[in-house]
Design a protein around this motif. Sequence first.
Motif, PDB file in Angstrom:
ATOM      1  N   GLY A  70       0.950  -1.250  -0.053  1.00  0.00           N
ATOM      2  CA  GLY A  70      -0.128   0.058  -0.041  1.00  0.00           C
ATOM      3  C   GLY A  70       0.797   1.054  -0.007  1.00  0.00           C
ATOM      4  O   GLY A  70       1.878   1.347   0.851  1.00  0.00           O
ATOM      5  N   ARG A  71       0.582   2.194  -0.853  1.00  0.00           N
ATOM      6  CA  ARG A  71       1.600   3.326  -1.096  1.00  0.00           C
ATOM      7  C   ARG A  71       1.094   4.113   0.529  1.00  0.00           C
ATOM      8  O   ARG A  71       0.269   3.985   1.170  1.00  0.00           O
ATOM      9  N   SER A  72       2.049   4.830   0.954  1.00  0.00           N
ATOM     10  CA  SER A  72       2.301   5.386   2.372  1.00  0.00           C
ATOM     11  C   SER A  72       1.059   6.539   2.219  1.00  0.00           C
ATOM     12  O   SER A  72       0.556   7.200   1.156  1.00  0.00           O
ATOM     13  N   SER A  88      -3.277   1.289  -4.865  1.00  0.00           N
ATOM     14  CA  SER A  88      -2.119   0.240  -4.392  1.00  0.00           C
ATOM     15  C   SER A  88      -2.910  -0.615  -3.351  1.00  0.00           C
ATOM     16  O   SER A  88      -2.178  -1.716  -3.409  1.00  0.00           O
ATOM     17  N   ARG A  89      -3.946  -0.451  -2.832  1.00  0.00           N
ATOM     18  CA  ARG A  89      -4.623  -1.451  -1.974  1.00  0.00           C
ATOM     19  C   ARG A  89      -5.421  -2.373  -2.690  1.00  0.00           C
ATOM     20  O   ARG A  89      -5.571  -3.630  -2.598  1.00  0.00           O
ATOM     21  N   VAL A  90      -6.340  -1.612  -3.292  1.00  0.00           N
ATOM     22  CA  VAL A  90      -7.572  -2.370  -4.031  1.00  0.00           C
ATOM     23  C   VAL A  90      -6.772  -3.337  -4.943  1.00  0.00           C
ATOM     24  O   VAL A  90      -7.162  -4.610  -5.179  1.00  0.00           O
ATOM     25  N   ASP A 141     -13.362   5.216   3.232  1.00  0.00           N
ATOM     26  CA  ASP A 141     -13.666   4.430   2.228  1.00  0.00           C
ATOM     27  C   ASP A 141     -12.562   3.747   1.489  1.00  0.00           C
ATOM     28  O   ASP A 141     -13.028   2.717   0.984  1.00  0.00           O
ATOM     29  N   VAL A 142     -11.193   4.198   1.570  1.00  0.00           N
ATOM     30  CA  VAL A 142     -10.256   3.401   1.330  1.00  0.00           C
ATOM     31  C   VAL A 142     -10.101   2.107   1.975  1.00  0.00           C
ATOM     32  O   VAL A 142     -10.203   0.850   1.255  1.00  0.00           O
ATOM     33  N   ALA A 143     -10.427   1.846   3.331  1.00  0.00           N
ATOM     34  CA  ALA A 143     -10.596   0.772   4.062  1.00  0.00           C
ATOM     35  C   ALA A 143     -11.735  -0.096   3.720  1.00  0.00           C
ATOM     36  O   ALA A 143     -11.531  -1.568   3.629  1.00  0.00           O
TER      37      ALA A 143
END
Length: 306
Positions: A70-72, A88-90, A141-143
């Motif tokens: 995951g990007r910082s 970077s996470r999805v 939203d990202v989580a």
Amino acid sequence: MNKPKTVVLAGASGFIGSYFRARFEHDDWTVRTIGRRAAGGAPGQSASWDDDGALTRVLDGADLLVNLAGRSVHCRYNARNKAAILASRVRTTEALGRAIARCQEPPSVWLNSSTGTIYRDARDRPQSEEDGELGAGFSVDVARAWESALEATDTPRTRKVALRIAIVLGPGGGALRPFATLARLGLGGHMGVGTQQFSWIHVEDLYRAVRFLHARTDISGPVNIASPDVVDNRELMQLVRRAYGARLGIPTPAWLLRLGAVLIRTETELVLKSRWVQPAKLIDAGFIYRQPELGRALLAIAKGKP
Ligand SMILES: NC(=O)c1ccc[n+]([C@@H]2O[C@H](COP(=O)([O-])OP(=O)(O)OC[C@H]3O[C@@H](n4cnc5c(N)ncnc54)[C@H](OP(=O)(O)O)[C@@H]3O)[C@@H](O)[C@H]2O)c1
């Protein structure tokens, strides 16, 4: 003799990944990696995200997959950074799901990072996996998207866990660094109103939780990875000052933190959001912490102990 176990670490070059790599190797596991660049070495030992064949080879026959990619998030949340943080996470989670589906012998367990930031700003009560309330805003939203991507993968032979990780402390400081730096400068007083809760986990206990969850075949879905010793920001900063021998602790008002965050190109969420993550599943399952107390953990980190 037992066959050595194999773990695949995705995002292995980061703060948690480097620690995990050393710990797994110390415990006689074989470590394979996935990252933005393949690390080289023997075929099947490392893969880059854009090489489908290599991804499958690295995962095939492994016992455990831990995805830390995951990007910082330590940057300004402008449109470009937000898109990179999300993708970077999805996308990495989706790529792992597709690669597992291609494996003849998929890993039996997949632990995918998520974050304790998925819960709302909580100052009234702790947030457990069962009765915690999810929040709103960009990080949440990202989580949510990250966990949905994990859930949507079709991996019938692989048990999946979303690690809702609190702020990780460890050798070198980890997420503690900005707090320690302020304390050294005499600015280690409370931040904003100081009532925001601080949920944390020592990286050694994060590693031990990962080993515990690998072994516990009955646990799947979201799991909160946090110490039960949650303190508010006033107490946190007192403990940080004690650990770093800082006598003076000038408080920093929220407006000054916001201004400072713009200047150093970051966001104030790390210090101003109230995180109260209750590790209900881990505790119910009998997990034992090595660093359950924040004061002791901070003293050990300040002294450079593992
Ligand atoms: N540290 C914490 O307090 C904390 C708390 C909650 C959740 N988490 C989550 O746990 C995971 C690991 O945290 P960390 O502190 O070890 O993070 P980190 O030090 O920033 O490392 C994350 C790794 O992700 C990979 N990465 C970076 N940018 C990427 C991109 N654009 N696309 C794909 N991969 C990328 C890199 O590995 P390669 O160079 O090998 O590609 C990097 O080493 C992250 O997903 C983070 O959000 C961390």
